[in-house]
Design a protein around this motif. Structure first.
Motif, PDB file in Angstrom:
ATOM      1  N   VAL A   9     -12.982 -10.750   6.636  1.00 44.25           N
ATOM      2  CA  VAL A   9     -11.919 -10.345   5.715  1.00 44.25           C
ATOM      3  C   VAL A   9     -11.978  -8.836   5.470  1.00 44.25           C
ATOM      4  N   ILE A  10     -13.163  -8.318   5.219  1.00 43.05           N
ATOM      5  CA  ILE A  10     -13.308  -6.877   4.972  1.00 43.05           C
ATOM      6  C   ILE A  10     -12.917  -6.078   6.202  1.00 43.05           C
ATOM      7  N   SER A  11     -13.281  -6.552   7.374  1.00 38.74           N
ATOM      8  CA  SER A  11     -12.894  -5.881   8.616  1.00 38.74           C
ATOM      9  C   SER A  11     -11.376  -5.843   8.775  1.00 38.74           C
ATOM     10  N   ASP A  27     -15.693  -7.220  -5.083  1.00 41.27           N
ATOM     11  CA  ASP A  27     -15.122  -7.237  -6.431  1.00 41.27           C
ATOM     12  C   ASP A  27     -13.872  -6.361  -6.568  1.00 41.27           C
ATOM     13  N   GLN A  28     -13.450  -5.717  -5.495  1.00 38.79           N
ATOM     14  CA  GLN A  28     -12.239  -4.904  -5.524  1.00 38.79           C
ATOM     15  C   GLN A  28     -11.016  -5.755  -5.202  1.00 38.79           C
ATOM     16  N   SER A  29      -9.883  -5.389  -5.820  1.00 41.45           N
ATOM     17  CA  SER A  29      -8.639  -6.079  -5.492  1.00 41.45           C
ATOM     18  C   SER A  29      -7.938  -5.326  -4.369  1.00 41.45           C
ATOM     19  N   LEU A  30      -7.038  -6.022  -3.703  1.00 44.40           N
ATOM     20  CA  LEU A  30      -6.257  -5.376  -2.648  1.00 44.40           C
ATOM     21  C   LEU A  30      -5.453  -4.218  -3.231  1.00 44.40           C
ATOM     22  N   MET A  35      -3.430  -1.394  -1.103  1.00 47.35           N
ATOM     23  CA  MET A  35      -2.647  -2.245  -0.223  1.00 47.35           C
ATOM     24  C   MET A  35      -1.311  -2.591  -0.856  1.00 47.35           C
ATOM     25  N   THR A  36      -0.256  -2.369  -0.126  1.00 47.86           N
ATOM     26  CA  THR A  36       1.091  -2.717  -0.590  1.00 47.86           C
ATOM     27  C   THR A  36       1.361  -4.191  -0.320  1.00 47.86           C
ATOM     28  N   SER A  37       2.423  -4.701  -0.903  1.00 45.58           N
ATOM     29  CA  SER A  37       2.755  -6.111  -0.698  1.00 45.58           C
ATOM     30  C   SER A  37       3.100  -6.390   0.759  1.00 45.58           C
ATOM     31  N   ILE A  38       3.718  -5.437   1.422  1.00 42.88           N
ATOM     32  CA  ILE A  38       4.049  -5.618   2.847  1.00 42.88           C
ATOM     33  C   ILE A  38       2.774  -5.725   3.675  1.00 42.88           C
ATOM     34  N   ASN A  63      -5.423 -10.183  -5.976  1.00 40.44           N
ATOM     35  CA  ASN A  63      -6.635 -10.934  -5.630  1.00 40.44           C
ATOM     36  C   ASN A  63      -7.759  -9.987  -5.241  1.00 40.44           C
ATOM     37  N   THR A  64      -8.985 -10.328  -5.669  1.00 39.95           N
ATOM     38  CA  THR A  64     -10.139  -9.568  -5.209  1.00 39.95           C
ATOM     39  C   THR A  64     -10.531 -10.079  -3.825  1.00 39.95           C
TER      40      THR A  64
END
Length: 77
Positions: A9-11, A27-30, A35-38, A63-64
């Motif tokens: 996921v991180i990659s 623990d960070q959110s997108l 990160m944009t919604s697109i 979401n984190t």
């Protein structure tokens, strides 16, 4: 040490937004990562393919990383 799903996921996030993997934590959110919604929709599609999950409807930019990993682990069982 990161779990395989978390590392994947991180990659995927790193390649989507151009942030080094070591600068991303669970623990960070997108949204915090810029990160944009697109981009989140594109990431969701990429993760669906990688993990063979039918849908990622519960994912949003709030979401984190940890929540996304938990979601994928729950769907993969």
């Amino acid at each position: 040490m990161k779990q395989p799903i978390e590392s994947t996921v991180i990659s995927a996030i790193s390649s989507s937004i151009g942030i080094p993997e070591n600068a991303i934590s669970s623990d960070q959110s997108l949204e915090e990562l810029g990160m944009t919604s697109i981009l989140a929709v594109q990431l969701s599609s990429k993760l669906q393919q990688q993990f063979g999950i039918a849908d990622m409807d519960g994912m949003s930019t709030s979401n984190t990383i940890g929540e996304i990993v938990d979601y994928i682990e729950g769907k993969a069982k």
